[in-house]
Enzyme design. Structure first.
Site, PDB file in Angstrom:
ATOM      1  N   THR A  45      64.743  62.265 106.697  1.00  0.00           N
ATOM      2  CA  THR A  45      65.698  62.436 107.796  1.00  0.00           C
ATOM      3  C   THR A  45      66.928  63.268 107.411  1.00  0.00           C
ATOM      4  OG1 THR A  45      66.698  60.301 107.254  1.00  0.00           O
ATOM      5  CG2 THR A  45      64.977  60.299 108.931  1.00  0.00           C
ATOM      6  N   ASP A 111      63.207  47.040  95.769  1.00  0.00           N
ATOM      7  CA  ASP A 111      64.397  47.873  95.883  1.00  0.00           C
ATOM      8  C   ASP A 111      65.049  47.498  97.212  1.00  0.00           C
ATOM      9  OD1 ASP A 111      66.371  49.749  95.781  1.00  0.00           O
ATOM     10  OD2 ASP A 111      65.060  51.500  95.951  1.00  0.00           O
ATOM     11  N   ASN A 144      71.709  49.170  94.126  1.00  0.00           N
ATOM     12  CA  ASN A 144      72.878  49.914  93.655  1.00  0.00           C
ATOM     13  C   ASN A 144      74.080  48.968  93.703  1.00  0.00           C
ATOM     14  OD1 ASN A 144      73.833  49.892  96.364  1.00  0.00           O
ATOM     15  ND2 ASN A 144      72.834  51.844  96.808  1.00  0.00           N
ATOM     16  N   GLU A 147      74.761  47.387  97.217  1.00  0.00           N
ATOM     17  CA  GLU A 147      73.740  46.397  97.604  1.00  0.00           C
ATOM     18  C   GLU A 147      73.890  45.104  96.814  1.00  0.00           C
ATOM     19  OE1 GLU A 147      70.635  49.934  98.866  1.00  0.00           O
ATOM     20  OE2 GLU A 147      70.621  49.131  96.825  1.00  0.00           O
ATOM     21  N   ASP A 221      74.986  67.936  90.474  1.00  0.00           N
ATOM     22  CA  ASP A 221      75.752  68.256  91.692  1.00  0.00           C
ATOM     23  C   ASP A 221      74.836  68.674  92.845  1.00  0.00           C
ATOM     24  OD1 ASP A 221      77.768  68.854  93.468  1.00  0.00           O
ATOM     25  OD2 ASP A 221      78.037  70.888  92.715  1.00  0.00           O
ATOM     26  N   ALA A 222      74.104  67.718  93.375  1.00  0.00           N
ATOM     27  CA  ALA A 222      73.237  67.968  94.540  1.00  0.00           C
ATOM     28  C   ALA A 222      72.807  66.618  95.088  1.00  0.00           C
ATOM     29  CB  ALA A 222      72.021  68.796  94.150  1.00  0.00           C
ATOM     30  N   ASP A 229      63.272  55.654  95.056  1.00  0.00           N
ATOM     31  CA  ASP A 229      61.872  55.209  95.155  1.00  0.00           C
ATOM     32  C   ASP A 229      61.120  55.521  93.856  1.00  0.00           C
ATOM     33  OD1 ASP A 229      62.523  54.653  97.873  1.00  0.00           O
ATOM     34  OD2 ASP A 229      62.180  56.754  98.352  1.00  0.00           O
TER      35      ASP A 229
END
Length: 306
Positions: A45, A111, A144, A147, A221-222, A229
């Site tokens: 998405t 997860d 993370n 969470e 940096d992206a 996953d």
């Protein structure tokens, strides 16, 4: 004896996220993977456009009934990721409980995808399901920081807080907890992310010992999609191969991640050209090209035992 995984995650036609991120690396490492696609989308998405279908709780149950009728429900592992529907998540819980009756030593890798950096991206009514039903069933949990805070109700501001939160999560059920990313400062500076892990191990005499580790991960940096996953799938594989050595399992998992992300980043920048930010399509994980690294990762991330 084959090691068989049931993976309930999203599916995309193009690219790598959910099951597409998990199945290939697990198969490369010798696991049989049966997959149920919680959604089937054209792509993730993060693109400008996406289309597709969502599997309902009833449709999930129909698929499960099919494998049950054929008496092929013996699994060694179950792996779950993103779910945004309460009834679907509750159906997953029912299936796991039933699968555990078939194989009491089934290991559940969860997860608990709920949000990041203070923002929820699933409905709030999933939180109590995760807290009261899902996490107590899990053996390996990969939240993370956000969470982990949502699940325990405790904020993480220091490494000591993180250790306390991992212990609280242990108390809820899982033997192994890995905080995949935190906002804690790294000793190596701003170019590194801090991740932490904790594993409770029962000794032959019945006493429980715990190994806690800290890892500094180089930042890139992206924005990549499907990395969480891939992380959960690799942690499943490497904890299977190193069941009482979280340090080694995490080093191999994070080193795989590093190689895949670095290869993807290099490729994306070559494709986009100088001075331009790569597109979501160019940033799709270079999974097939990383087959050798998945099978035998050169260790580039070291975990420190706390």
């Amino acid at each position: 004896m084959d090691c068989r995984v049931l993976s309930v995650q999203s599916h995309v036609v193009r690219g790598y996220v959910g099951n597409k991120s998990a199945i290939f690396p697990l198969q490369v490492l010798g696991f049989e993977v049966d997959s149920i696609n919680s959604v089937q989308f054209s792509n993730h998405t993060g693109y400008a456009h996406w289309k597709g279908q969502v599997l309902t709780a009833e449709e999930l149950n129909v698929l499960y009934e099919g494998i049950k009728l054929n008496n092929v429900t013996h699994y060694d592992y179950i792996l779950t990721g993103y779910s945004r529907d309460r009834s679907f998540l509750e159906m997953v819980v029912d299936i796991i409980q039933e699968l555990k009756k078939t194989n009491p030593s089934l290991v559940y890798v969860c997860d608990p995808v709920m949000g990041d950096q203070g923002a929820m991206y699933v409905p709030e009514d999933l939180v109590p399901v995760y807290r009261e039903k899902v996490v107590p069933l899990a053996h390996i949990l990969t939240p993370n920081q956000f969470e982990a805070e949502v699940l325990t109700g405790k904020k993480i501001k220091t490494k000591e807080d993180a250790i306390e939160v991992m212990d609280l999560l242990h108390d809820m059920g899982p033997d192994t907890v890995v905080l995949t990313s935190t906002e804690l400062p790294s000793e190596h500076g701003d170019d590194f992310l801090v991740a932490l892990g904790s594993q409770k191990i029962m000794q032959p005499d019945g006493t429980i010992v715990s190994q806690k580790i800290c890892m500094d991960i180089p930042k890139v940096d992206a924005v990549f999609v499907g990395t969480g996953d891939l992380f959960a799938a690799m942690l499943l594989a490497w904890t299977h191969n190193h069941p009482k050595d979280l340090k080694t399992a995490c080093e191999k998992t994070l080193s795989v991640m590093h190689h895949v992300i670095k290869r993807t980043f290099t490729y994306a920048n070559e494709m986009s050209g100088p001075g331009k930010r790569p597109s979501p399509a160019q940033l799709e994980l270079r999974m097939v090209q990383s087959k050798a690294d998945i099978e035998n990762p050169a260790i580039v991330v070291e975990a420190n035992v706390l």
